[in-house]
Design an enzyme around this catalytic site. Structure first.
Site, PDB file in Angstrom:
ATOM      1  N   GLY A  31       0.780  -1.578   0.302  1.00  0.00           N
ATOM      2  CA  GLY A  31      -0.306  -0.150   0.093  1.00  0.00           C
ATOM      3  C   GLY A  31       0.625   1.246  -0.046  1.00  0.00           C
ATOM      4  N   VAL A  79       2.414  -2.897  15.595  1.00  0.00           N
ATOM      5  CA  VAL A  79       3.056  -2.050  16.638  1.00  0.00           C
ATOM      6  C   VAL A  79       1.709  -1.474  17.208  1.00  0.00           C
ATOM      7  CG1 VAL A  79       3.812  -0.299  14.378  1.00  0.00           C
ATOM      8  CG2 VAL A  79       0.855  -0.418  14.513  1.00  0.00           C
ATOM      9  N   TYR A 171     -11.639   3.786  13.359  1.00  0.00           N
ATOM     10  CA  TYR A 171     -10.710   4.107  12.381  1.00  0.00           C
ATOM     11  C   TYR A 171     -10.814   5.660  12.627  1.00  0.00           C
ATOM     12  CZ  TYR A 171      -7.640   4.432   7.963  1.00  0.00           C
ATOM     13  OH  TYR A 171      -6.748   5.599   7.686  1.00  0.00           O
ATOM     14  N   LYS A 175      -7.195   7.613  13.741  1.00  0.00           N
ATOM     15  CA  LYS A 175      -7.313   9.392  13.040  1.00  0.00           C
ATOM     16  C   LYS A 175      -7.412  10.680  13.519  1.00  0.00           C
ATOM     17  CE  LYS A 175      -4.988   6.189   9.826  1.00  0.00           C
ATOM     18  NZ  LYS A 175      -3.474   6.328  10.126  1.00  0.00           N
ATOM     19  N   ALA A 204      -6.405   3.131  -4.331  1.00  0.00           N
ATOM     20  CA  ALA A 204      -6.282   2.332  -4.493  1.00  0.00           C
ATOM     21  C   ALA A 204      -5.507   1.572  -4.076  1.00  0.00           C
ATOM     22  CB  ALA A 204      -6.015   2.011  -6.023  1.00  0.00           C
ATOM     23  N   THR A 205      -5.450   0.993  -3.245  1.00  0.00           N
ATOM     24  CA  THR A 205      -4.858  -0.424  -2.327  1.00  0.00           C
ATOM     25  C   THR A 205      -5.454  -1.336  -2.210  1.00  0.00           C
ATOM     26  OG1 THR A 205      -5.101   0.910  -0.327  1.00  0.00           O
ATOM     27  CG2 THR A 205      -3.450   1.906  -1.287  1.00  0.00           C
TER      28      THR A 205
END
Length: 264
Positions: A31, A79, A171, A175, A204-205
């Site tokens: 990504g 992480v 999410y 963030k 677009a990952t």
């Protein structure tokens, strides 16, 4: 005031703006992280690629080292595991030398049926990877950088942190917290350590494969870009914020989102 000779020399240095630097990229095997790792090595940096899957990191590291001539190392690290992060920094510095650049790119955004059905486990996992890990890495790496006289931290956040929806709320809340950490750590370790954030739009990952193409197409009609981004389009902003021309930029949130934040 900068002399003409100094200005010309600085401009020419942008061909390899990270020459002689050492960078750690979390979530670096795929990504946006992969594109940043590639760009940094091409720009002259030695790069440590970290993710949960060491085999993927090793594959990229081998290929990238061969292509650029830079030292590229692979590291297995989750992480969200607080106790793993200081040893990760030790590993990177043992292999490549003092760390100059930290890119907090690793993130997760699991789907859920509804907000009422979000489990405590999902919520905690999202915050562990997107907030807790970056906090610990910034604290530990920033302290090392400041003691040595300087460094750069780049966080990869989301435009959703400013435009949340019910479908991605844990999410985007995480963030949003990362945006706040950016300001706080910029104050804590300034002036020698700069801390900035990219607010990434839809790219677009691998994550985008789960999106409904019809929904994305309908949404994109209102964006100035009229499309999602290609992963390589994150590179310019990352190189700028971590390079020699951003020395007066810290605590900043830079949107790279195809104009999504400007859309109605």
């Amino acid at each position: 005031m900068t002399s003409l000779e100094e200005a010309v020399a600085a401009a020419r240095a942008t061909d390899r703006p990270l020459l002689g630097r050492t960078a750690l990229v979390t979530g670096g095997s795929r990504g946006l992280g992969r594109e940043i790792a590639i760009a940094f090595a091409a720009a002259g940096a030695d790069v440590a690629v970290a993710s949960r899957k060491k085999d993927a990191c090793e594959a990229l590291a081998e290929e990238l080292a061969a292509a650029t001539g830079q030292r590229v190392t692979a590291h297995a690290a989750h992480v969200g595991d607080w106790g793993r992060l200081e040893p990760l920094l030790d590993e990177v510095e043992d292999a490549l030398g003092p760390l100059d650049v930290l890119v907090n790119n690793a993130g997760i955004a699991p789907t859920y049926p509804s907000l009422a059905e979000v489990s405590e486990e999902l919520f905690d996992k999202v915050f562990a990877v997107n907030v807790k890990g970056p906090f610990r890495l910034m604290a530990a790496a920033g302290r090392r950088m400041a003691a040595r006289g300087g460094g750069v931290v780049l966080n990869i956040s989301s435009m959703g942190s400013l435009r949340p929806t019910a479908g991605d709320l844990p999410y985007t809340a995480a963030k949003s917290a990362l945006n706040t950490l950016t300001a706080g750590f910029a104050q804590e370790y300034g002036p020698s350590v700069r801390v900035n954030t990219i607010l990434a739009g839809p790219f677009a990952t691998d994550i985008s494969k789960a999106w409904d193409p019809a929904v994305v197409e309908r949404m994109a009609r209102d964006w100035p870009s009229r499309r999602v981004g290609e992963p390589g389009e994150i590179v310019g902003a990352a190189l700028y914020l971590c390079g020699p021309h951003a020395t007066y930029t810290t605590g900043a949130l830079l949107a790279v989102d195809g104009g999504r934040l400007a859309a109605p």
